[in-house]
Design an enzyme around this catalytic site. Structure first.
Site, PDB file in Angstrom:
ATOM      1  N   CYS A   2     -11.721   3.610  -7.180  1.00 29.71           N
ATOM      2  CA  CYS A   2     -12.073   3.293  -8.562  1.00 29.71           C
ATOM      3  C   CYS A   2     -11.839   4.532  -9.425  1.00 29.71           C
ATOM      4  O   CYS A   2     -11.547   5.600  -8.936  1.00 29.71           O
ATOM      5  CB  CYS A   2     -13.538   2.894  -8.648  1.00 29.71           C
ATOM      6  SG  CYS A   2     -13.959   1.573  -7.505  1.00 29.71           S
ATOM      7  N   ARG A  27      -5.734   3.572 -10.690  1.00 32.78           N
ATOM      8  CA  ARG A  27      -6.587   3.799  -9.514  1.00 32.78           C
ATOM      9  C   ARG A  27      -7.290   2.525  -9.073  1.00 32.78           C
ATOM     10  O   ARG A  27      -7.752   2.414  -7.946  1.00 32.78           O
ATOM     11  CB  ARG A  27      -7.641   4.863  -9.817  1.00 32.78           C
ATOM     12  CG  ARG A  27      -7.112   6.232 -10.163  1.00 32.78           C
ATOM     13  CD  ARG A  27      -8.213   7.145 -10.649  1.00 32.78           C
ATOM     14  NE  ARG A  27      -9.192   7.365  -9.624  1.00 32.78           N
ATOM     15  CZ  ARG A  27      -9.151   8.387  -8.762  1.00 32.78           C
ATOM     16  NH1 ARG A  27      -8.155   9.242  -8.813  1.00 32.78           N
ATOM     17  NH2 ARG A  27     -10.067   8.545  -7.843  1.00 32.78           N
ATOM     18  N   TRP A  74     -11.843  -0.995  -8.214  1.00 32.80           N
ATOM     19  CA  TRP A  74     -11.048  -1.613  -7.154  1.00 32.80           C
ATOM     20  C   TRP A  74     -12.089  -2.113  -6.160  1.00 32.80           C
ATOM     21  O   TRP A  74     -12.770  -1.318  -5.505  1.00 32.80           O
ATOM     22  CB  TRP A  74     -10.104  -0.599  -6.511  1.00 32.80           C
ATOM     23  CG  TRP A  74      -9.317  -1.151  -5.371  1.00 32.80           C
ATOM     24  CD1 TRP A  74      -8.377  -2.137  -5.426  1.00 32.80           C
ATOM     25  CD2 TRP A  74      -9.401  -0.779  -3.995  1.00 32.80           C
ATOM     26  NE1 TRP A  74      -7.868  -2.376  -4.179  1.00 32.80           N
ATOM     27  CE2 TRP A  74      -8.477  -1.566  -3.272  1.00 32.80           C
ATOM     28  CE3 TRP A  74     -10.166   0.161  -3.289  1.00 32.80           C
ATOM     29  CZ2 TRP A  74      -8.294  -1.449  -1.902  1.00 32.80           C
ATOM     30  CZ3 TRP A  74      -9.975   0.274  -1.919  1.00 32.80           C
ATOM     31  CH2 TRP A  74      -9.054  -0.524  -1.242  1.00 32.80           C
ATOM     32  N   ASN A  98     -17.740   5.672  -7.330  1.00 32.10           N
ATOM     33  CA  ASN A  98     -16.487   5.495  -6.598  1.00 32.10           C
ATOM     34  C   ASN A  98     -16.787   5.888  -5.161  1.00 32.10           C
ATOM     35  O   ASN A  98     -17.327   6.954  -4.900  1.00 32.10           O
ATOM     36  CB  ASN A  98     -15.403   6.408  -7.183  1.00 32.10           C
ATOM     37  CG  ASN A  98     -14.085   6.278  -6.413  1.00 32.10           C
ATOM     38  OD1 ASN A  98     -13.868   5.291  -5.722  1.00 32.10           O
ATOM     39  ND2 ASN A  98     -13.234   7.284  -6.514  1.00 32.10           N
ATOM     40  N   GLY A  99     -16.464   5.005  -4.225  1.00 33.82           N
ATOM     41  CA  GLY A  99     -16.734   5.307  -2.811  1.00 33.82           C
ATOM     42  C   GLY A  99     -17.385   4.102  -2.159  1.00 33.82           C
ATOM     43  O   GLY A  99     -17.363   2.995  -2.694  1.00 33.82           O
ATOM     44  N   GLU A 476       9.162   1.366   6.121  1.00 36.47           N
ATOM     45  CA  GLU A 476       8.874   1.649   4.711  1.00 36.47           C
ATOM     46  C   GLU A 476       9.436   0.538   3.827  1.00 36.47           C
ATOM     47  O   GLU A 476       8.779   0.081   2.890  1.00 36.47           O
ATOM     48  CB  GLU A 476       9.440   3.007   4.328  1.00 36.47           C
ATOM     49  CG  GLU A 476       9.512   3.318   2.844  1.00 36.47           C
ATOM     50  CD  GLU A 476       8.185   3.255   2.101  1.00 36.47           C
ATOM     51  OE1 GLU A 476       7.129   3.169   2.750  1.00 36.47           O
ATOM     52  OE2 GLU A 476       8.213   3.272   0.859  1.00 36.47           O
ATOM     53  N   LYS A 480       7.183  -1.732   1.316  1.00 35.42           N
ATOM     54  CA  LYS A 480       7.510  -1.902  -0.114  1.00 35.42           C
ATOM     55  C   LYS A 480       7.555  -3.374  -0.481  1.00 35.42           C
ATOM     56  O   LYS A 480       6.985  -3.800  -1.481  1.00 35.42           O
ATOM     57  CB  LYS A 480       8.866  -1.239  -0.412  1.00 35.42           C
ATOM     58  CG  LYS A 480       8.798   0.261  -0.505  1.00 35.42           C
ATOM     59  CD  LYS A 480       8.328   0.687  -1.863  1.00 35.42           C
ATOM     60  CE  LYS A 480       7.311   1.785  -1.943  1.00 35.42           C
ATOM     61  NZ  LYS A 480       6.431   2.116  -0.930  1.00 35.42           N
ATOM     62  N   GLU A 483       4.042  -5.007  -0.392  1.00 37.54           N
ATOM     63  CA  GLU A 483       3.015  -4.589  -1.358  1.00 37.54           C
ATOM     64  C   GLU A 483       3.388  -4.939  -2.796  1.00 37.54           C
ATOM     65  O   GLU A 483       2.528  -4.954  -3.662  1.00 37.54           O
ATOM     66  CB  GLU A 483       2.714  -3.102  -1.226  1.00 37.54           C
ATOM     67  CG  GLU A 483       3.840  -2.164  -1.579  1.00 37.54           C
ATOM     68  CD  GLU A 483       3.405  -0.705  -1.511  1.00 37.54           C
ATOM     69  OE1 GLU A 483       2.246  -0.389  -1.794  1.00 37.54           O
ATOM     70  OE2 GLU A 483       4.254   0.115  -1.164  1.00 37.54           O
ATOM     71  N   HIS A 499      13.021  -7.700  22.564  1.00 35.59           N
ATOM     72  CA  HIS A 499      11.772  -7.724  23.351  1.00 35.59           C
ATOM     73  C   HIS A 499      10.712  -8.585  22.676  1.00 35.59           C
ATOM     74  O   HIS A 499       9.517  -8.314  22.805  1.00 35.59           O
ATOM     75  CB  HIS A 499      11.270  -6.295  23.557  1.00 35.59           C
ATOM     76  CG  HIS A 499      12.230  -5.440  24.314  1.00 35.59           C
ATOM     77  ND1 HIS A 499      12.498  -5.607  25.662  1.00 35.59           N
ATOM     78  CD2 HIS A 499      13.049  -4.443  23.895  1.00 35.59           C
ATOM     79  CE1 HIS A 499      13.409  -4.739  26.042  1.00 35.59           C
ATOM     80  NE2 HIS A 499      13.769  -4.014  24.997  1.00 35.59           N
ATOM     81  N   LYS A 599      -3.948   2.969  -6.177  1.00 37.88           N
ATOM     82  CA  LYS A 599      -2.966   4.033  -6.008  1.00 37.88           C
ATOM     83  C   LYS A 599      -3.382   5.033  -4.934  1.00 37.88           C
ATOM     84  O   LYS A 599      -2.550   5.559  -4.219  1.00 37.88           O
ATOM     85  CB  LYS A 599      -2.767   4.777  -7.340  1.00 37.88           C
ATOM     86  CG  LYS A 599      -1.710   5.863  -7.275  1.00 37.88           C
ATOM     87  CD  LYS A 599      -0.350   5.307  -6.894  1.00 37.88           C
ATOM     88  CE  LYS A 599       0.680   6.389  -6.682  1.00 37.88           C
ATOM     89  NZ  LYS A 599       1.934   5.870  -6.087  1.00 37.88           N
TER      90      LYS A 599
END
Ligand code: AGP
Length: 604
Positions: A2, A27, A74, A98-99, A476, A480, A483, A499, A599
């Site tokens: 947050c 954030r 968030w 925040n936390g 990666e 991308k 998300e 496999h 973020k």
């Protein structure tokens, strides 16, 4: 994670708080709220939705005063809703947090038994009620906050208003960042320094355990033991240079197209090796093992760097996700080991927990970090700045290629220190110096990528494959796509398909083959043919030579410029970033603020 912003000494503090939240919105952005202490007590305005919705609310329901706290959320505990948004209150108290309060369940029960009136589903709401109990015992607000925080387990950054001390802001942090800033007759508090640009003249980063009492004329900081501390002053940018998308529609696009400039800045700074020598306090000629630790995209940068370190410098490397490594049973370290922690934000909770653990064990830690005022940058034994500039888009793009540039320079430094000129580090430096130009050329693939994204259509899954360092690039690329476009995607070592994952292949499953490892090209080609034999739709990403070698089995191709070995993984990131960007746009999604994400994840 947050965003917290607070201000005192401002005549129209509501406007300043909203602007601060706009700067922190990357954030976390599912709800926002403010509390202002004024003549009639504390006024709270909060709402689900972006900061803009809060600004609209304030037009019809204004709140006046000179001191306030603000929060953009968030969600961790409790769905995004007005009642779960911050600030949270108890009589005469308002807090933003925040936390995560890990023991919120037992505290909630204990407080409810003593008539606390909870209205939300959040963990944070126990905090104002703990503070109120301390006030009822006769404590002053600052001491009450310190005592309440001592009851919390988990991580927290808290800002608080008390009706007993209007005009004053109280703050405390443990595990989540807080920076306080000031200028003549005004003072501020923020989750990150960048939000103070152009507002405060100087800033002070609170350390874990610190608490602060902030008035327009004085910032009083005490450490965990209540001792007055003088933390170093941090310079504050005189203006916000990076809070606009420029000629682009989104921050993500701006940051993708900034990469040649970022790479040029990095190479200019690190090319001759002097800066690396200055920043490193260990002798890489004596390093016998490197333990890379990171999360998400930064983890994939570490996975690429492992290849370079082992191939060129001959140093054994391990690569770990921080959320696991922080708890893993670790073997006895031996001298000559070093940890490299990679983090764009420098505030990722899992990565910081590893920092604390490894330093406690006595292992030297090198941070590779973008935010040079972050906890990782300040607390690691050594730090290499990414120089990527502020990255606002939640999906990491320019920071990823900046990490690869810095890690390539680190590998070159280690090569020179361990193997001397015979290993021709100078040749590698020259290869790396071509990166900015090759990134610019790689960006020319955008038109082809837009068409490829269109061919994705309504695909619900996709597969990315590669060999050598391109396995990490495949992962990666999958991250991308996931998300930003919410398309399920997985990245594999191409040799692993047979496999099990080959069972996923049919004409509905798009496959992206990263054809960058020239030595392994024949092997990749045979893996691609296994896919083609099962009607897989294969898009080859590579230079002309690679694409020609597979044109008989490829459905599509994205052409990259020819590049030296060391540079090819870096430029391959470009089509992956553009693919995720355009796939998301074509699905009408918010590329800069994907659902459920933030973020920097400053909670476990
Ligand atoms: C990157 O696209 C993601 N948003 C995410 O995986 C990110 O890389 C991860 O959270 C680590 O963040 P950090 O680099 O700030 O530590």
């Amino acid at each position: 994670m947050c965003g917290i912003f607070a201000a005192t000494g401002e005549s129209a503090v509501a406007d300043v708080l909203v602007e601060g939240l706009r700067r922190l919105e990357y954030r976390g952005y599912d709800s926002a709220g403010i509390a202002i202490s004024g003549k009639g007590g504390i006024a709270v305005r909060k709402n689900v939705g972006p900061v803009g919705a809060l600004a609209t609310m304030l037009e019809s329901e204004p709140a006046y005063g000179e001191c306030g706290i603000a929060h953009t959320r968030w969600a961790t505990h409790g769905e995004p809703s007005a009642r779960n948004s911050h600030p949270h209150c108890a009589p005469g108290i308002a807090i933003v947090h925040n936390g995560i309060v890990e023991n919120h369940g037992e505290l909630r029960q204990e407080l409810a038994a003593r008539n606390a009136q909870f209205v939300s589903e959040t963990d944070s709401e126990v905090i104002p009620w703990l503070v109120r109990e301390e006030l009822m015992r006769g404590e002053k607000p600052w001491a009450a906050l310190q005592k309440a925080a001592a009851r919390l387990s988990g991580s927290f950054a808290i800002a608080m208003l008390s009706e007993d001390e209007p005009g004053e802001i109280f703050a405390i942090r443990k595990g989540s960042p807080l920076v306080t800033g000031f200028t003549d007759g005004k003072a501020f508090l923020s989750s990150d320094l960048n939000a103070l640009a152009g507002i405060a003249r100087h800033a002070i980063a609170l350390e874990d355990g610190d608490s602060a009492r902030i008035t327009p004329d004085c910032i009083d900081i005490r450490d965990h033991d209540g001792r007055i501390v003088n933390r170093p002053l941090l310079p504050v940018e005189s203006r916000i240079a990076t809070y606009d998308t420029g000629v682009h529609e989104h921050f993500m696009a701006k940051e993708i197209f900034e990469q040649p400039e970022v790479a040029a800045r990095i190479d200019a700074a690190y090319h001759d090796g002097t800066l690396m020598e200055q920043l490193l306090s260990i002798d890489f000629s004596r390093v016998r093992r490197i333990n890379f630790v990171a999360c998400g995209t930064s983890y994939y940068a570490a996975a690429v760097a492992r290849h370079w370190m082992q191939q060129h410098a001959g140093i054994e490397c391990t690569v770990h996700v921080a959320s696991e490594y922080r708890y893993e049973a670790l073997p006895q370290f031996y001298s000559g080991e070093v940890a490299v922690l990679i983090s764009q934000s420098g505030e990722t909770a899992d990565t910081l927990a590893v920092l604390e653990r490894l330093q406690h064990l006595g292992m030297p830690v090198l941070g590779v970090v973008n935010d040079t005022n972050s906890t990782l940058a300040r607390n690691a034994d050594m730090a290499l700045p990414l120089m990527a500039g502020l990255e606002i888009g939640v999906a990491s793009t320019k920071a990823f290629t900046a990490q690869l540039m810095i890690l390539a320079h680190l590998a070159i430094h280690a090569t020179g220190r361990r193997l001397g000129a015979a290993a021709s580090p100078g040749r590698l430096r020259d290869q790396l110096a071509s990166t900015p130009d090759l990134l610019a050329k790689a960006l020319l693939c955008e038109e082809g990528v837009i068409e490829t994204a269109r061919q994705l259509g309504d695909a619900r899954s996709a597969i990315f494959v590669g060999r050598g360092p391109f396995q990490a690039l495949a992962c990666e690329g999958a991250l991308k796509l996931k998300e930003t476009s919410y398309i399920h995607a997985e990245g594999f070592a191409a040799g692993e398909l047979k496999h099990g994952p080959l069972a996923l292949i049919d004409e509905h499953m798009p496959v992206f083959a990263l054809a960058g490892d020239q030595e392994m090209m024949p092997k990749l080609a045979s893996n691609i043919r296994e896919i083609a034999a099962r009607n897989g739709r294969i898009h080859v990403i590579g230079d002309r030579e690679a694409i020609l070698s597979m044109k008989d089995v490829a459905t599509g191709a994205i052409t990259l410029p020819s590049a030296p070995d060391l540079v090819r993984p870096i430029i391959t990131a470009i089509p992956l970033q553009l693919l995720s960007y355009h796939a998301a746009l074509q699905r009408g999604l918010n590329v800069d603020r994907p659902r459920n994400l933030a973020k920097s994840v400053t909670v476990e």
